[in-house]
Design a protein around this motif. Structure first.
Motif, mmCIF file in Angstrom:
data_model
loop_
_atom_site.group_PDB
_atom_site.id
_atom_site.type_symbol
_atom_site.label_atom_id
_atom_site.label_comp_id
_atom_site.label_asym_id
_atom_site.label_seq_id
_atom_site.Cartn_x
_atom_site.Cartn_y
_atom_site.Cartn_z
ATOM 1 N N ASN A 13 0.569 -1.514 -0.316
ATOM 2 C CA ASN A 13 0.161 0.086 0.175
ATOM 3 C C ASN A 13 0.994 1.499 0.293
ATOM 4 N N GLU A 14 1.427 0.847 -1.438
ATOM 5 C CA GLU A 14 2.630 2.361 -0.980
ATOM 6 C C GLU A 14 2.145 3.585 -2.401
ATOM 7 N N GLU A 15 1.035 3.844 -2.766
ATOM 8 C CA GLU A 15 0.330 4.241 -3.440
ATOM 9 C C GLU A 15 0.813 5.758 -3.709
ATOM 10 N N ASP A 16 1.086 6.469 -2.267
ATOM 11 C CA ASP A 16 1.180 7.714 -2.274
ATOM 12 C C ASP A 16 2.527 8.008 -3.114
ATOM 13 N N GLY A 17 3.855 7.313 -2.175
ATOM 14 C CA GLY A 17 4.800 7.018 -2.624
ATOM 15 C C GLY A 17 6.011 6.480 -3.304
ATOM 16 N N ILE A 18 6.005 6.085 -3.927
ATOM 17 C CA ILE A 18 6.054 5.038 -5.122
ATOM 18 C C ILE A 18 7.242 5.037 -6.337
ATOM 19 N N LEU A 19 5.504 5.841 -6.847
ATOM 20 C CA LEU A 19 6.591 6.982 -8.302
ATOM 21 C C LEU A 19 7.476 7.662 -7.902
ATOM 22 N N ILE A 192 28.186 0.968 7.621
ATOM 23 C CA ILE A 192 28.282 2.129 6.383
ATOM 24 C C ILE A 192 27.205 2.852 7.842
ATOM 25 N N LYS A 193 27.422 3.947 8.304
ATOM 26 C CA LYS A 193 26.561 4.811 9.098
ATOM 27 C C LYS A 193 25.672 5.545 8.065
ATOM 28 N N VAL A 194 24.161 5.420 7.979
ATOM 29 C CA VAL A 194 22.950 6.602 7.354
ATOM 30 C C VAL A 194 22.391 7.543 8.125
ATOM 31 N N LYS A 195 22.259 8.484 7.591
ATOM 32 C CA LYS A 195 20.451 9.066 8.564
ATOM 33 C C LYS A 195 19.117 8.534 7.325
ATOM 34 N N THR A 196 18.353 7.843 8.078
ATOM 35 C CA THR A 196 17.605 7.521 8.037
ATOM 36 C C THR A 196 16.357 9.083 7.846
ATOM 37 N N LYS A 197 15.447 9.135 6.739
ATOM 38 C CA LYS A 197 15.075 10.275 6.538
ATOM 39 C C LYS A 197 13.709 9.610 7.283
ATOM 40 N N GLY A 198 12.040 11.016 7.460
ATOM 41 C CA GLY A 198 11.028 10.498 7.642
ATOM 42 C C GLY A 198 10.423 9.534 6.772
ATOM 43 N N ARG A 199 9.237 9.694 6.529
ATOM 44 C CA ARG A 199 9.052 8.708 5.768
ATOM 45 C C ARG A 199 7.948 9.456 4.701
ATOM 46 N N GLU A 200 8.364 9.311 3.695
ATOM 47 C CA GLU A 200 7.787 10.311 2.684
ATOM 48 C C GLU A 200 6.142 10.811 2.630
ATOM 49 N N LYS A 201 5.516 9.932 1.563
ATOM 50 C CA LYS A 201 3.910 9.692 1.565
ATOM 51 C C LYS A 201 3.828 8.379 2.369
ATOM 52 N N GLY A 202 2.033 8.046 2.881
ATOM 53 C CA GLY A 202 1.757 6.462 3.162
ATOM 54 C C GLY A 202 2.171 6.645 4.549
#
Ligand code: UDP
Ligand code: MG
Length: 319
Positions: A13-19, A192-202
């Motif tokens: 159910n990622e229709e908002d952000g998948i594109l 490797i150290k990374v910074k996650t981001k906030g969920r963009e959509k959905g």
């Protein structure tokens, strides 16, 4: 030609952000790579327009994209398993579709792989409190259960070499936490150290409750530590009360209480009862170990079901 890299993406159910994710974030990274690339998208029984959206992505024209649709929602862990089994790459990279995993780090992962790493695990540094608490709890549980080989903050965003994927594909348990199983395999890991981001959509569908349940499941299904613990407790109680009981018997009734301890019948009775409780714990633990063996053997049903009608492969590419 060159080496093949598989990108495994579970979607639900990622229709908002998948594109945005496929056509902008992932696409631009893949474009920059000097590898053959296949993208394996596992649709985990989405009930929205996710599949239709995927059909209209431009990524389909430039890369081999294999869309595997499951008949219903089996959960992210199973979706990842499906993707890992379908992947043909010399290395496989798992990444979430919600934009939280920084795909721009993929070249760095590949570099580590080229330098000899067989697992490259992204470790989350810039963290939301919720994620921090969550992963703390998960890793505390795993470490308590004797799984020492885990790194706090380690994510599902990982690169796995073919040798790791082949071993992973041999695992048959039903309750699976992908990270936990990969850690269990025991291959050395690079981080490797990374910074996650906030969920963009959905919205996140992978709730804390679900994750806690999974951690517990994987403890119950992969660790015999709790079962063995109660067995040991039983042995301790039995031996302790046996000696205590013998002491009372000899001191009071055989030697006539030279120490003037004056044991009451109630004490003697409680010692006898705890002796029995110890025996019950031991026998329960043995039964539980038998059941855990049976559980390990009972793997009749397939882990997932693929909807072949909904699944498809992008056309333009070889193979
Ligand atoms: N996902 C999935 N099946 C599920 C739940 C989630 O395939 O039952 C996918 C989801 O589409 C996303 C990834 O797994 O690509 C992570 O999901 P989510 O963002 O909900 O989890 P969180 O980031 O909170 O761990
Ligand atoms: Mg997420």
């Amino acid at each position: 030609m060159g080496k093949l890299i598989s990108i495994v993406v579970p979607v639900y159910n990622e229709e908002d952000g998948i594109l945005e994710f496929l056509d902008n974030e992932l696409f631009s990274v893949l474009k920059s790579l000097n590898y053959d690339v296949e993208v394996i998208i596992v649709d985990d029984g989405s009930t929205d327009k996710t599949i239709e959206k995927i059909k209209s992505t431009k990524i389909l024209n430039d890369f081999l994209v294999n869309i595997i649709a499951l008949t219903r929602n089996f959960g992210k862990e199973v979706a990842l398993t499906v993707g890992l089994e379908a992947a043909n790459g010399n290395a496989v990279i798992m990444v979430d579709a919600d934009g939280q995993h920084p795909v721009e780090e993929i070249p760095k992962m590949l570099q580590k792989w080229e330098d000899g790493a067989v697992i490259v695990t992204a470790v989350n540094t810039g963290n939301t409190t919720k994620h921090k608490i969550r992963s703390k709890i998960y890793y505390k549980i795993m470490q308590m259960m004797g799984n020492k080989n885990v790194m706090p903050g380690a994510m599902d965003f990982r690169l796995l070499d073919r040798i790791v994927v082949d071993e992973f594909n041999q695992l048959t348990e039903r309750n699976r936490l992908t990270r936990g199983l990969i850690d269990w395999l025991g291959f050395p890991q690079e981080y490797i150290k990374v910074k996650t981001k906030g969920r963009e959509k959905g919205r996140p569908t992978y709730s804390t409750k679900k994750l806690a349940g999974l951690a517990l499941d994987s403890v119950v299904s992969s660790s015999r530590t709790p079962l063995v613990f109660f067995g040991h407790l039983g042995i301790f109680i039995t031996i302790f009360s046996l000696f205590f009981g013998l002491f009372i018997l000899i001191e009071q009734y055989i030697m006539g209480d030279p120490l003037n301890l004056d044991w009451s019948g109630a004490v003697a009775m409680s010692v006898f009862i705890s002796f029995l409780v110890g025996l019950v714990l031991i026998s329960q633990s043995i039964t539980a170990l038998y059941i855990s063996q049976i559980h390990a053997e009972a793997k009749g049903r397939p882990l997932y079901v693929i909807d072949k009608k909904k699944s498809f492969v992008s056309k333009n590419v070889k193979r």
